[in-house]
Design a protein around this motif. Structure first.
Motif, PDB file in Angstrom:
ATOM      1  N   HIS A  18      22.334  34.900 109.393  1.00 47.75           N
ATOM      2  CA  HIS A  18      21.128  35.279 109.528  1.00 47.75           C
ATOM      3  C   HIS A  18      19.933  34.318 109.482  1.00 47.75           C
ATOM      4  N   GLY A  19      19.487  34.072 110.808  1.00 47.83           N
ATOM      5  CA  GLY A  19      18.452  33.152 110.840  1.00 47.83           C
ATOM      6  C   GLY A  19      18.712  31.816 110.863  1.00 47.83           C
ATOM      7  N   ASP A  20      17.604  30.918 110.414  1.00 45.27           N
ATOM      8  CA  ASP A  20      17.988  29.653 110.683  1.00 45.27           C
ATOM      9  C   ASP A  20      18.233  28.856 109.394  1.00 45.27           C
ATOM     10  N   PHE A  21      18.194  29.524 108.642  1.00 48.04           N
ATOM     11  CA  PHE A  21      18.665  28.918 106.995  1.00 48.04           C
ATOM     12  C   PHE A  21      19.870  29.523 106.328  1.00 48.04           C
ATOM     13  N   PRO A  22      20.792  28.860 105.975  1.00 52.42           N
ATOM     14  CA  PRO A  22      21.789  29.463 104.954  1.00 52.42           C
ATOM     15  C   PRO A  22      21.332  30.469 104.024  1.00 52.42           C
ATOM     16  N   THR A  23      22.282  31.618 103.897  1.00 53.49           N
ATOM     17  CA  THR A  23      21.695  32.620 103.064  1.00 53.49           C
ATOM     18  C   THR A  23      23.142  32.936 102.064  1.00 53.49           C
ATOM     19  N   MET A  24      22.874  33.848 101.264  1.00 53.01           N
ATOM     20  CA  MET A  24      24.089  34.443 100.580  1.00 53.01           C
ATOM     21  C   MET A  24      25.291  34.685 101.548  1.00 53.01           C
ATOM     22  N   ALA A  25      25.124  35.000 102.643  1.00 48.18           N
ATOM     23  CA  ALA A  25      26.233  35.511 103.551  1.00 48.18           C
ATOM     24  C   ALA A  25      26.871  34.162 104.017  1.00 48.18           C
ATOM     25  N   ASP A  26      26.077  33.188 104.139  1.00 44.12           N
ATOM     26  CA  ASP A  26      26.709  31.902 104.417  1.00 44.12           C
ATOM     27  C   ASP A  26      27.648  31.245 103.286  1.00 44.12           C
ATOM     28  N   CYS A  27      27.121  31.502 102.178  1.00 44.27           N
ATOM     29  CA  CYS A  27      27.729  31.285 100.893  1.00 44.27           C
ATOM     30  C   CYS A  27      29.271  31.826 100.910  1.00 44.27           C
ATOM     31  N   CYS A  28      29.198  33.287 101.406  1.00 43.20           N
ATOM     32  CA  CYS A  28      30.561  33.908 101.360  1.00 43.20           C
ATOM     33  C   CYS A  28      31.428  33.573 102.718  1.00 43.20           C
ATOM     34  N   LEU A  29      30.625  33.385 103.585  1.00 41.74           N
ATOM     35  CA  LEU A  29      31.457  33.295 105.096  1.00 41.74           C
ATOM     36  C   LEU A  29      32.273  31.758 104.973  1.00 41.74           C
ATOM     37  N   VAL A  30      31.507  30.815 104.570  1.00 38.98           N
ATOM     38  CA  VAL A  30      32.331  29.498 104.502  1.00 38.98           C
ATOM     39  C   VAL A  30      33.532  29.372 103.641  1.00 38.98           C
ATOM     40  N   PRO A  31      33.838  29.872 102.476  1.00 39.77           N
ATOM     41  CA  PRO A  31      35.017  29.836 101.911  1.00 39.77           C
ATOM     42  C   PRO A  31      35.968  30.683 102.623  1.00 39.77           C
ATOM     43  N   GLN A  32      35.597  31.932 103.090  1.00 41.04           N
ATOM     44  CA  GLN A  32      36.601  32.826 103.552  1.00 41.04           C
ATOM     45  C   GLN A  32      37.169  32.066 104.758  1.00 41.04           C
ATOM     46  N   VAL A  33      36.173  31.411 105.546  1.00 44.78           N
ATOM     47  CA  VAL A  33      36.749  30.542 106.794  1.00 44.78           C
ATOM     48  C   VAL A  33      37.515  29.360 106.407  1.00 44.78           C
ATOM     49  N   TRP A  34      37.212  28.734 105.563  1.00 42.53           N
ATOM     50  CA  TRP A  34      37.997  27.638 105.060  1.00 42.53           C
ATOM     51  C   TRP A  34      39.231  28.042 104.670  1.00 42.53           C
ATOM     52  N   ASN A  35      39.382  28.917 103.839  1.00 45.33           N
ATOM     53  CA  ASN A  35      40.828  29.634 103.573  1.00 45.33           C
ATOM     54  C   ASN A  35      41.571  29.970 104.706  1.00 45.33           C
ATOM     55  N   ALA A  36      40.952  30.656 105.616  1.00 47.28           N
ATOM     56  CA  ALA A  36      41.713  31.186 106.745  1.00 47.28           C
ATOM     57  C   ALA A  36      42.358  30.118 107.573  1.00 47.28           C
ATOM     58  N   VAL A  37      41.604  29.154 107.820  1.00 46.39           N
ATOM     59  CA  VAL A  37      41.950  27.772 108.784  1.00 46.39           C
ATOM     60  C   VAL A  37      42.902  26.887 107.942  1.00 46.39           C
ATOM     61  N   ASN A  38      42.655  26.798 106.864  1.00 53.30           N
ATOM     62  CA  ASN A  38      43.374  25.604 105.886  1.00 53.30           C
ATOM     63  C   ASN A  38      44.515  25.943 105.385  1.00 53.30           C
ATOM     64  N   ARG A  39      44.747  27.322 105.052  1.00 50.46           N
ATOM     65  CA  ARG A  39      45.887  27.988 104.286  1.00 50.46           C
ATOM     66  C   ARG A  39      46.486  28.958 105.040  1.00 50.46           C
ATOM     67  N   TYR A  40      46.033  29.678 105.818  1.00 51.30           N
ATOM     68  CA  TYR A  40      46.756  30.555 106.549  1.00 51.30           C
ATOM     69  C   TYR A  40      46.713  30.453 108.174  1.00 51.30           C
ATOM     70  N   SER A  41      46.274  29.466 108.485  1.00 52.68           N
ATOM     71  CA  SER A  41      46.519  29.080 109.902  1.00 52.68           C
ATOM     72  C   SER A  41      45.909  30.187 110.897  1.00 52.68           C
ATOM     73  N   VAL A  42      44.665  30.691 110.730  1.00 52.17           N
ATOM     74  CA  VAL A  42      44.261  31.759 111.376  1.00 52.17           C
ATOM     75  C   VAL A  42      43.346  30.912 112.644  1.00 52.17           C
ATOM     76  N   GLU A  43      43.566  31.395 113.787  1.00 55.45           N
ATOM     77  CA  GLU A  43      43.178  30.730 115.055  1.00 55.45           C
ATOM     78  C   GLU A  43      41.716  30.927 114.901  1.00 55.45           C
ATOM     79  N   LEU A  44      40.669  30.288 114.624  1.00 51.79           N
ATOM     80  CA  LEU A  44      39.225  30.398 114.747  1.00 51.79           C
ATOM     81  C   LEU A  44      38.423  30.733 116.188  1.00 51.79           C
TER      82      LEU A  44
END
Ligand SMILES: N[C@@H](CCC(=O)N[C@@H](CS)C(=O)NCC(=O)O)C(=O)O
Length: 211
Positions: A150-176
């Protein structure tokens, strides 16, 4: 302040990002998965979950509640935009990840899937892809200009998105690459030093992806 954390816990990872973005110092107390069911940890959090934040007499569980606490208790930079609609949007993205995507990959779910002889990797990939399909649209719709959720600065949503994507890519081989909006925000977030410092690999207790 102290944070009961674990390098590979995506929920603790959210709070580490929030602390860093707000420039707050905090001692990290690593908690092993096997120790979460001990009586000693139950006294810290009856839910037996990480993260837990302790600040003097305040002891708070649940990553979203912790981030809201940091927001209320300490000054800027803020993890929420100023306008009510923007705040609601950031909270909606955050809650979608925290309440509707991540719980289906949790350690306790893993253990039960094993008992039921369900293929845990298949399960997790299915539910992450299911969640990411909607998240992709949420990021694309009514976001307005901006590099982050949301916008040009990281918010709480980015705090949640990054770990979820890290997990998806690094642990569950989800194709981003199937999710260009998510991928673009994730890549932008990785350029932010406060987010980079919170990465699992940068934590002293990082060993291997576990939960
Ligand atoms: N809704 C909680 C979830 C916390 C959570 O699930 N933590 C995981 C690590 S990411 C955990 O402790 N899992 C242990 C278990 O499932 O028993 C939050 O956002 O803090």
């Amino acid at each position: 302040m102290q944070l009961y954390t674990r390098a590979t816990s995506s929920c603790a990872f959210r709070v580490r990002i929030a602390l860093n973005l707000k420039g707050l110092t905090c001692d990290f107390i690593p908690v092993l998965t096997k120790d979460q069911s001990d009586e000693a940890f139950r006294n810290i959090n009856p839910q037996r979950l990480v993260p837990v934040l302790v600040n003097g007499n305040d002891k708070i569980g649940q990553s979203l509640a912790i981030m809201e606490y940091l927001e209320d208790k300490f000054g800027p930079p803020s993890l929420l935009p100023r306008d009510p609609a923007g705040r609601a949007r950031v909270r909606a993205i955050s809650q979608y990840i925290v309440s509707d995507i991540q719980p289906l990959q949790n350690t306790r779910i893993d253990a039960q899937l094993e008992r039921w002889e369900v293929d845990a990797m298949d399960w997790k990939q299915h539910w992450i892809n299911h969640g990411f399909a909607a998240l992709e649209d949420m990021l694309g719709a009514s976001a307005g200009p901006g590099k982050f959720c949301h916008g040009d600065f990281p918010t709480m949503a980015d705090c949640c998105l990054v770990p979820q994507v890290w997990n998806a890519v690094n642990r569950y081989s989800v194709e981003l690459s199937a999710y260009p909006n998510i991928e673009a925000v994730y890549k932008e977030c990785l350029q932010v030093p406060a987010i980079d410092a919170a990465m699992p690999e940068k934590q002293s207790d990082y060993k291997q992806p576990k939960d």
